[in-house]
Design an enzyme around this catalytic site. Sequence first.
Site, short mmCIF file in Angstrom:
data_model
loop_
_atom_site.label_atom_id
_atom_site.label_comp_id
_atom_site.label_asym_id
_atom_site.label_seq_id
_atom_site.Cartn_x
_atom_site.Cartn_y
_atom_site.Cartn_z
NE ARG A 12 70.02 4.37 24.85
CZ ARG A 12 68.77 4.26 24.49
NH1 ARG A 12 68.35 4.83 23.39
NH2 ARG A 12 67.92 3.60 25.22
CG ASN B 6 71.04 7.03 21.15
OD1 ASN B 6 71.05 5.91 20.66
ND2 ASN B 6 70.05 7.48 21.90
CG HIS C 93 64.08 3.02 29.26
ND1 HIS C 93 62.77 2.60 29.28
CD2 HIS C 93 64.32 3.40 27.98
CE1 HIS C 93 62.24 2.72 28.07
NE2 HIS C 93 63.17 3.20 27.27
CD GLU D 5 67.44 8.06 27.76
OE1 GLU D 5 66.76 8.72 26.96
OE2 GLU D 5 67.46 6.83 27.79
NE ARG E 151 59.52 -1.74 22.16
CZ ARG E 151 60.50 -1.14 22.82
NH1 ARG E 151 61.04 -1.70 23.88
NH2 ARG E 151 60.94 0.03 22.42
#
Length: 395
Positions: free
Chosen positions: A86, A7, A175, A381, A236
Amino acid sequence: MSALVINAGSSSVKFQVVDPDTGTVHAKGLVERIGEPAGAASLEREGADELTSSQRFTDHREALAWVLDQLGGSGLLQDVEVVGHRTVHGGRRFDRPVVLDDETLAVMRELSPLAPLHNPANIQGIEAAREQLPQVPHVGVFDTGFFADLPPEVRTYAIDTEVAREYAVQRYGFHGASHAYVSQRAAQDLGRDPAELKVVVLHLGNGASAAAVDGGRPVDCSMGMTPLEGLVMGTRPGDIDPGVLLHLLRHGMDVDEVDDLLNRRSGLRGLTGTNDMREVRAAATAGDAAARLALDVSIHRIVRYVGAFHAVMGGLGALVFTAGVGENNVELRAEVCERLAVLGVSLDGRRNAAVPRGRAESTVVSADDSRVAVLVTPTNEELYIARAAAATVTP
Ligand code: ADP
């Protein structure tokens, strides 16, 4: 067999060597501060002491060279038959994991404007890994992939169709690895057939998103064309009237300033000065009004999405909390569930406060008579990426 999962972010590379079948993690680690004068790297291996380094890593190539050196020296690369990367944005081109070769990498480069913060970093990691580990296939598993077949009415923004087509404007969702893994895992741990379960997954980390998964298929999600839409996040804002942006652009801010505002100076950090939920929670407990407001804004947004997804699916069987905040913040889970009593959500306070850390299984935290099962399901993940990568190269 094992899979190496990579990742690559803008200044970091996370990695893991994992058996896709059993989920056994043979090694994992992180290289951080790539490009800075002093880097930071760490590697944990099964049955061995943690290894660390603070050497300088000029770029992703040097970071990966360190990772592969250490893994190779410990004999951990022998069983690696696939590398799963990823990858963030697959645009309209990649609706499933894809073997990364010169051609697919060229397409990823074309997609970079859709995810300017993420795709270029992913690509650097992929190039370095392919160069140094050329004998095994490399597979990109996209964050958008799980959501590739969202229903048309969910995918479509109501703007001029010509403009939407020309600029690839639509909802993609993000996601995906987490929502796919967690929704499946929650059904499995409940002993329920995923085909018969309506689930809302709340992935609440530094980035945060909600997904509605009906019968194992995603039917809605809170993130849109970019990871800005939806829930309030660490830095955010989530949903915001697009008119606000026009207002700011017309009255003195330029595009980069608005970009910075939305990606780095909003959300919890915008409202309180920190994006760390632990600090926000501690400040609220100590009576800080701004911190309390930040929590209330976040909770209100979550409640709004769960209510909407309940209506979209025509019911709700399980509500699942995951990621840093979702897995660890007892109070937030309690506050959200209290507001959702109207949907038949009833939390068991004792179970909610006693969720064990560090286990892969879900913990059910709802009361026995709750109409909606509430679970805390640790996301994984890396395992999802390892499995998707292995499935892509196994005939
Ligand atoms: P990322 O999106 O970077 O992967 P994580 O899923 O690791 O993020 O989540 C990071 C967030 O989780 C931070 O806001 C952090 O404060 C929060 N978090 C981690 N542990 C706890 C805890 N024990 N209580 C509350 N929040 C926590």
